[in-house]
Write a protein that holds these residues in place. Structure first.
Motif, short mmCIF file in Angstrom:
data_model
loop_
_atom_site.label_atom_id
_atom_site.label_comp_id
_atom_site.label_asym_id
_atom_site.label_seq_id
_atom_site.Cartn_x
_atom_site.Cartn_y
_atom_site.Cartn_z
N VAL A 99 0.84 -1.20 0.00
CA VAL A 99 0.00 0.00 0.00
C VAL A 99 0.88 1.25 0.00
CG1 VAL A 99 -1.73 1.28 1.32
CG2 VAL A 99 -1.89 -1.21 1.14
N VAL A 119 0.80 4.35 -2.76
CA VAL A 119 0.54 5.76 -2.45
C VAL A 119 1.67 6.65 -2.99
CG1 VAL A 119 0.25 7.41 -0.56
CG2 VAL A 119 -0.84 5.17 -0.43
N THR A 120 2.92 6.19 -2.89
CA THR A 120 4.02 7.02 -3.38
C THR A 120 3.99 7.16 -4.90
OG1 THR A 120 5.49 5.09 -3.44
CG2 THR A 120 5.48 6.43 -1.44
N LEU A 175 1.25 7.44 -6.66
CA LEU A 175 0.28 8.51 -6.89
C LEU A 175 0.85 9.87 -6.49
CD1 LEU A 175 -2.92 6.71 -5.55
CD2 LEU A 175 -2.20 6.99 -7.93
N LEU A 176 1.57 9.90 -5.37
CA LEU A 176 2.18 11.16 -4.95
C LEU A 176 3.25 11.62 -5.95
CD1 LEU A 176 2.61 10.73 -1.09
CD2 LEU A 176 1.14 12.36 -2.29
#
Length: 839
Positions: free
Chosen positions: A606, A610-611, A613-614
């Protein structure tokens, strides 16, 4: 009509013409140098004298010794030999002459030696006079010894030596003043003056205080001579003696002051230290700048030791440090007194030295508090420790109670440095001439205030014996405060305060995080708060970096550009910290759900998701790449967690391939992420087939290879510049590599034969179509497949050959390769160029 060549042809013509011009210019320069050498006559040099035959191995002969140097050597040797003879004559005897007769002879010789320099000086022979004066000085010492043996043999040797030293000092002083052209007697008088008081104290069996007074009185006499003495040699000798005797006396007084158990016992050494301070200030008042600063430093330290020793007498040593610190701070009041600037600087250095020593004395508890949290790694989620935070840090309560003064010292010094930082303009007006202030010192004061304040607050929970929950909460609040100060300081682009606060916040984060591992709830609470703190700091620093970049001209330079770059670099630190906190929380979730390590690996993914997307959101900021790389580290951790279970490892690799594919959508990440995604997918497929026990992987890989090759062909048709590895590499590897592994374990001949034929066709196709991926992949698989088939026969042949034959064949091969080394290099270069031209 005029012919205009194409640009490429014209450029080649220009290059050839320039090369011809360069070659012609080099020829002309060489000819010019030769003509100059012909026209310029050679400079005549004096012929060197012929060297003796033995001088060649040892270099050129040394320059001849001048007459004055030879004279000094001869006089020194003569005086030394006479001195040795005099000592032997006095101590050993000469013939049957007794000590009385020897004393009489020595007396006559001494008078003659003392009288001769006056005559020699009048005749212009100063060097000879100096040698005889040195001999006379030694004879006077021997006369004193003989006088003791003949006249007063019953007298105490130490007392007589004290009297003799004082008399010799007076005699040498008078002699040196009368014959002021002699350089030796007056320095000898100064050296002799160091002994009388010390020898008298020794003869009287005095205590340490009396020895201290003897040393300091002698130092006072040396100080007076150093200030008002005659001649550089006298003053230099007196200065060295003053420092030696003075420091010894002060060390004696300091030892007594520190060991005193009551105020009354500390008064006598305190007075001694104050007298030493007075002597140091008196000497520094007229001394050169460097010695004046040193004198002010010694005076300040003596004053602090004297007053602090009386105030701290009878108090535990831990609480003695704040007392000395307070005295060192009060010492700064003396800076405003009318005194020479170097003396004031010495007092400032004395106060700073006391402060630094106090901080060093208070530093060990900080290290214990930080390192003690590491012990929680061996007791993760073992429950709230007994004994509060002291139990969590692994130390007993009495030990922390003895360190209770440490946070007081650290916080007091931090407050003082903070006051200096805030009131710098006023300090410049008040004490500028003494302090020589600058912006660098102000920044250092601010950074020191932040670091020491953080250190004092870090050790405070353990020294106060707080509960575990209160200590963890205090550590979290301290980390949040440190990051707030860091963000504020960095946004203002001031001195090192912001960076210091950032470093303190990071260290505090590690300590608080490890401390929270004792309990499950504490782990979630602490790392969730840290995630918010890191994220908020990264967002605020990112906004400040963008604003600063917009305010700077298009071609930034100087301080503004450096500030922008600093903000852009520093922003990545809290951003990566937030990712690390997310990794800890993800692992904690897996542990709370009771999942094994390989089962919790998909939960860890996960974080890289997230990274990714960031990274797409932050693509224009310098912190995007560090965030994505930290997320990639989380992916590596997930792979490591799943490595014990092949099905889960295949799943994790496939999910990582999906994330890499999502990253490859962005053009700036495609060259790396695209190949990474292909590799991860292929590895996941191979592991899945291996984990499922598939014996015919072609049934699963060919349905993937065929459409992949079709897609690659369409890509190559639309884009002729596309690499063959991008178009065909993944599709070919998906079938060839699993088939190769299976063929190596297959005892039958059908699979290796079919694989070899397929690899041969692919290799020939790559050579015909000049496609690098087909040529290399097919060739490698074909070679390995052939090696597998030939290996049994090679083993049989090698076993049948004589043992000497393989080394001989290897030697012949090396000789052939060596003989055709250059040709082999050219062949290798041609092969490399041919492969490089392939797509």
């Amino acid at each position: 009509m005029e012919h205009v060549p194409p640009p490429a042809e014209e450029l080649a013509l220009l290059d050839r013409e320039l090369a011809r011009l360069d070659a012609r210019r080099s020829q002309l320069l060489v000819r010019r140098a030769w003509l100059l050498s012909v026209l310029t006559p050679p400079v005549a040099r004096p012929a060197a004298p012929p060297a003796p035959p033995f001088a060649a191995p040892f270099g050129p002969p040394a320059a001849p010794v001048g007459p004055r140097g030879a004279q000094n050597v001869l006089l020194t040797l003569g005086g030394l030999l006479l001195t040795i003879a005099a000592i032997a004559f006095t101590l050993v005897s000469w013939g049957h002459m007794g000590i009385g007769g020897r004393s009489a002879v020595l007396g006559v010789v001494t008078v003659a030696a003392l009288s001769a320099p006056a005559v020699l000086l009048r005749r212009g022979l100063p060097a000879t006079a100096e040698s005889l004066a040195a001999l006379a000085s030694v004879l006077m010492v021997l006369d004193a010894y003989a006088l003791h043996r003949v006249v007063v043999p019953e007298a105490d040797g130490r007392g007589f030596a004290a009297v003799a030293a004082a008399v010799l000092a007076v005699l040498w002083s008078v002699y040196g003043l009368l014959l002021d052209r002699l350089r030796l007697p007056l320095p000898l008088a100064v050296v002799s003056a160091q002994l009388p008081l010390l020898l008298w104290a020794w003869a009287a069996g005095a205590g340490a205080t009396a020895f201290g007074w003897a040393l300091l009185v002698t130092a006072a006499l040396d100080c007076a001579i150093a200030v008002w003495g005659k001649g550089v040699a006298v003053r230099a000798t007196a200065c060295v003696c003053c420092w030696a005797t003075g420091l010894l006396g002060l060390l004696v007084a300091l030892a007594q002051s520190v060991s005193a158990d009551a105020a009354s016992a500390a008064l006598a050494p305190g007075v001694l230290l104050l007298v030493g301070a007075l002597i140091a200030v008196s000497g520094a008042w007229r001394a050169p700048a460097g010695l004046a600063v040193a004198g002010g430093l010694v005076a300040g330290l003596c004053g602090v030791a004297a007053v602090g020793g009386v105030l701290r007498a009878g108090v535990d040593w831990g609480w003695s440090v704040p007392v000395y610190l307070l005295c060192g701070v009060v010492l700064l009041v003396a800076v405003r007194a009318p005194m020479p600037r170097p003396v004031g600087q010495g007092l400032v250095w004395a106060s700073s030295t006391v402060t630094v020593m106090a901080v060093l004395a208070a530093a060990p508890p900080v290290g214990l508090s930080l390192m003690g949290a590491v012990s929680q790694l061996a007791r993760v989620w073992s429950g709230t420790p007994d004994g509060g935070v002291r139990g969590a840090l692994g130390m007993e309560s009495p030990a922390w109670s003895q360190m209770a003064a440490a946070p007081v010292v650290l916080l007091v010094v931090a407050g003082l440095l903070g006051a200096v930082y805030r009131s710098w303009a006023w300090l410049v007006r008040v004490a500028g001439p003494v302090l020589s202030p600058g912006a660098t010192w102000r920044g250092a004061a601010g950074a020191g205030a932040v670091a020491l304040g953080w250190a004092g607050l870090t050790v405070l929970p353990a020294t106060l014996g707080m509960s575990y929950a209160a200590a963890v909460s205090a550590q979290l609040a301290l980390v949040a405060g440190a990051f707030a100060v860091a963000v504020r300081g960095l946004r203002r682009r001031t001195d090192g305060v912001g960076l210091t606060a950032l470093v303190c916040g990071l260290i505090g984060t590690v300590s608080a995080g490890m401390l929270s591992l004792a309990a499950e709830a504490a782990t979630y609470a602490v790392f969730a708060v840290l995630l918010v703190v890191f994220g908020g700091a990264a967002v605020m620093l990112g906004g400040a970096a963008v604003s600063a970049a917009r305010a700077v001209p298009p071609l930034p330079s100087g301080q503004a550009a450096r500030s922008v770059r600093t903000l852009q670099i520093v922003q990545a630190v809290p951003a990566c910290g937030a990712v690390v906190c997310g990794m800890v929380l993800a692992r904690a979730v897996g542990a709370s759900l009771g999942l094994a390590a390989h089962q919790a690996a998909p939960v860890m993914l996960v974080v890289p998701a997230v990274t990714v997307l960031l990274g797409a959101r932050l693509r224009d900021l310098p912190s995007a790449l560090p965030v994505e790389l930290t997320g990639a580290v989380a992916g590596v951790v997930a792979v490591g967690m799943a490595v014990t279970d092949r099905p889960f490892l295949a799943l994790v690799l496939a999910l990582c391939g999906v994330l890499a594919t999502g990253t490859a959508v962005r053009a700036e990440r495609r060259p790396v992420a695209g190949y990474l995604a292909m590799t991860l997918f292929v590895l996941a497929a191979w592991l899945r087939l291996s984990a499922s026990g598939v014996s015919a992987p072609e049934a699963y890989t060919l349905p993937v290879t065929v459409p992949a090759l079709a897609v690659g062909a369409l890509r190559r048709r639309r884009d002729l510049e596309a690499s063959s590895w991008t178009a065909y590499g993944a599709g070919l590897a998906a079938t060839l590599v699993p088939s190769l592994f299976t063929a190596w374990a297959d005892p039958h001949w059908v699979r290796p034969l079919l694989l070899g034929v397929a690899a041969l066709v692919i290799t020939l196709s790559g050579a015909r179509l000049r496609l690098q991926a087909l040529l290399l992949l097919g060739g490698a698989v074909l070679a390995l497949d052939a090696l597998h088939e030939l290996a049994p026969y090679v083993v049989q042949v090698v076993g049948a050959l004589p043992r000497w034959l393989p080394p001989a064949l290897a030697g012949v091969l090396l000789l052939v390769v060596g003989a055709t080394y250059e040709q082999r290099l050219r062949d290798a270069r041609r092969l490399k160029d041919a492969l490089g031209r392939m797509r």
